[in-house]
Design a protein around this motif. Structure first.
Motif, short mmCIF file in Angstrom:
data_model
loop_
_atom_site.label_atom_id
_atom_site.label_comp_id
_atom_site.label_asym_id
_atom_site.label_seq_id
_atom_site.Cartn_x
_atom_site.Cartn_y
_atom_site.Cartn_z
N SER A 12 41.48 -66.63 -8.45
CA SER A 12 41.25 -66.32 -7.09
C SER A 12 40.23 -65.87 -6.62
N VAL A 13 39.38 -65.95 -7.83
CA VAL A 13 37.62 -65.42 -8.11
C VAL A 13 36.89 -66.82 -6.95
N VAL A 14 36.68 -66.06 -5.42
CA VAL A 14 35.79 -67.17 -4.70
C VAL A 14 33.99 -66.13 -5.40
N ARG A 15 33.28 -67.84 -5.68
CA ARG A 15 31.97 -67.76 -6.35
C ARG A 15 31.36 -67.70 -4.75
N ILE A 16 30.22 -67.41 -3.91
CA ILE A 16 29.41 -67.38 -2.53
C ILE A 16 28.34 -68.02 -3.17
N THR A 17 27.97 -69.47 -2.32
CA THR A 17 26.35 -69.70 -2.68
C THR A 17 25.32 -68.51 -2.76
N THR A 18 24.16 -68.75 -3.29
CA THR A 18 23.55 -67.70 -2.30
C THR A 18 22.31 -68.58 -1.96
N GLY A 19 22.05 -70.52 -1.99
CA GLY A 19 21.03 -70.88 -0.72
C GLY A 19 20.56 -71.96 -1.56
N SER A 20 20.14 -70.64 -3.15
CA SER A 20 19.27 -71.36 -4.36
C SER A 20 20.28 -72.28 -5.37
N GLN A 66 29.89 -67.83 4.74
CA GLN A 66 30.62 -68.17 6.47
C GLN A 66 31.15 -69.78 6.54
N LEU A 67 30.49 -70.36 5.08
CA LEU A 67 31.12 -71.71 4.85
C LEU A 67 32.35 -72.18 4.21
N PRO A 68 32.78 -72.80 4.65
CA PRO A 68 34.30 -72.75 4.08
C PRO A 68 34.25 -73.17 2.01
N ILE A 69 34.92 -73.09 1.85
CA ILE A 69 35.52 -72.73 0.30
C ILE A 69 35.06 -74.57 -0.47
N HIS A 70 35.21 -75.78 0.24
CA HIS A 70 34.67 -76.57 -0.48
C HIS A 70 33.16 -76.81 -0.28
N MET A 71 32.36 -75.83 0.93
CA MET A 71 30.84 -76.00 0.59
C MET A 71 30.60 -74.94 -0.05
N HIS A 72 31.07 -74.42 -1.07
CA HIS A 72 30.55 -73.24 -2.31
C HIS A 72 30.74 -71.81 -0.78
#
Length: 424
Positions: free
Chosen positions: A180-188, A227-233
């Motif tokens: 259930s852990v979600v990893r949020i992209t940093t943009g880099s 705020q991006l969807p999950i499939h876009m990291h």
């Protein structure tokens, strides 16, 4: 008599006059970038405008898959229809959300276990809105709530234990729970690779460094990428921002949202912001945040910075012990919020001089907060300035990540600020 050499001459080409294939490719790449144009809404063409380097970039509406809905009307360029008419974020991946179980049990379920609704209301007034959060409090702190006796607290805790399983589980069950852990992209891309995918939920990620090292800029980027969807990291949720230094700039969110192809106004509407002026105010904001997270889908909590107010409100060695105790309570509250609501907690930290670091150490700085903050943070990132406008991020401490560094480059965004550095 020697025979004449008829073999062709293998004369080495002059390096100064014969450019290599790599140099030719570089020249061709520069020419193609300089001649690159984009189409506007009215059909005209204009030169491509350089934007901040925030990767990964979303697919354009023209190249979007046929299964995705068409772009919203009104001229907004977005990869998919993410926002309603009111400008609020339409949380995508609805099927994924329905399949996922809630990570917490509402405090209202105690009424079905025989607990008086008035006592439940008292718990909510104290900032306890879930049974998970209730079990994270000691009975001593619960009896301090006005109107709750020791007998009532024992009865409430027994009812909460029936709704939750607080015992031992196997390692296999924990591995399934960690999905259930979600990893949020940093943009880099480099920083995401270093972090194993991005900023994790269920833990505290600390970024420390001297001024102008990129800590706050990374926080601004996370406000949008969450705020991006999950499939876009992304995190597919809202953001809570507690500012203790007055460095949050909503106008900074606008170019970042445009880079991700999102509506800037809708992105700002999904960020709740609070300015804290004392450490007590900062702690009270965390208590009131539980009510919002129990009702709305949040995925990120930012505290910038976590130590600034403690360094102001406490001074001298005589108040150091009290300061560290209050700081430990603050960090404990952040940890409970991360695990209770499955959100990522990103905190920034300042640095202090370390004269006793040693004569062979060139950078005599260490993170503020001492061992209390060092033990509370799950992942610690050290940011520093590199050559020119480079920013270097190093994993200082992490339980599941190896040591490494990521170098990100800065691009000057002339269209928003003059000579403003867009980190990451």
């Amino acid at each position: 008599m020697k025979r004449p050499n008829t073999a062709p001459s293998r004369r080495r080409p002059n390096r100064k006059t014969s450019p290599s294939s790599f140099q030719k490719a570089q020249v061709a790449h520069r020419r193609s970038r300089s001649n690159r144009t984009v189409h506007t809404r009215n059909g005209a063409t204009q030169p491509l405008r350089r934007l901040p380097l925030l990767l990964p970039s979303p697919p354009s509406p023209r190249s979007a898959p046929t299964t995705s809905p068409p772009p919203p009307t009104g001229g907004q360029m977005a990869p998919s229809k993410q926002y309603s008419e009111g400008g609020q974020l339409q949380l995508m991946d609805a099927e994924r959300i329905e399949e996922e179980e809630e990570c917490f049990e509402s405090i209202d379920k105690l009424i079905s276990q025989g607990i008086n609704s008035g006592d439940v209301k008292k718990l909510q007034d104290a900032g306890i809105y879930t049974c998970n959060g209730l079990m994270m409090h000691t009975k001593k702190s619960l009896t301090g709530i006005k109107g709750l006796s020791e007998a009532k607290v024992d009865k409430i805790c027994e009812a909460a234990e029936k709704l939750l399983s607080q015992g031992f589980i196997t390692g296999s069950d924990l591995l399934i729970k960690r999905k259930s852990v979600v990893r949020i992209t940093t943009g880099s891309q480099a920083l995401d690779k270093l972090l194993g995918g991005g900023i994790e939920t269920l833990c505290i990620t600390e970024a420390f460094g001297e001024f102008r090292s990129g800590k706050t800029q990374l926080a601004h980027t996370l406000c949008v990428s969450t705020q991006l969807p999950i499939h876009m990291h992304g995190g597919n949720g809202k953001v809570a921002y507690i500012d203790t230094e007055g460095t949050f700039r909503p106008e900074r969110i606008v170019p970042i949202a445009e880079r991700f192809g999102m509506d800037a106004n809708a992105v700002l509407d999904n960020i709740i912001y609070a300015r804290a002026y004392t450490y007590e105010h900062q702690y009270n904001l965390l208590l009131g945040l539980a009510a919002k997270m129990a009702e709305e889908p949040f995925r990120l909590l930012i505290v910038d910075s976590v130590i600034a107010l403690f360094r102001v409100d406490f001074s001298g060695r005589g108040e150091l012990a009290e300061r560290q105790q209050k700081l430990a309570q603050m960090l404990s509250r952040l940890t409970k919020i991360a695990e209770e609501f499955n959100v990522a907690v990103y905190i920034t930290n300042q640095v202090i001089a370390d004269p006793g670091g040693g004569m062979f150490i060139t950078d005599l700085k260490k993170p503020a907060g001492g061992h209390v903050l060092a033990h509370a943070a799950t992942i610690r990132l050290m940011l520093r300035k590199g050559k020119g406008e480079q920013r270097v991020c190093k994993i200082f401490d992490a339980p599941n990540l190896p040591e490494g560094e990521a170098i990100s480059f800065c691009i000057i965004h002339i269209h928003v600020y003059q000579n403003f550095l867009c980190n990451w």
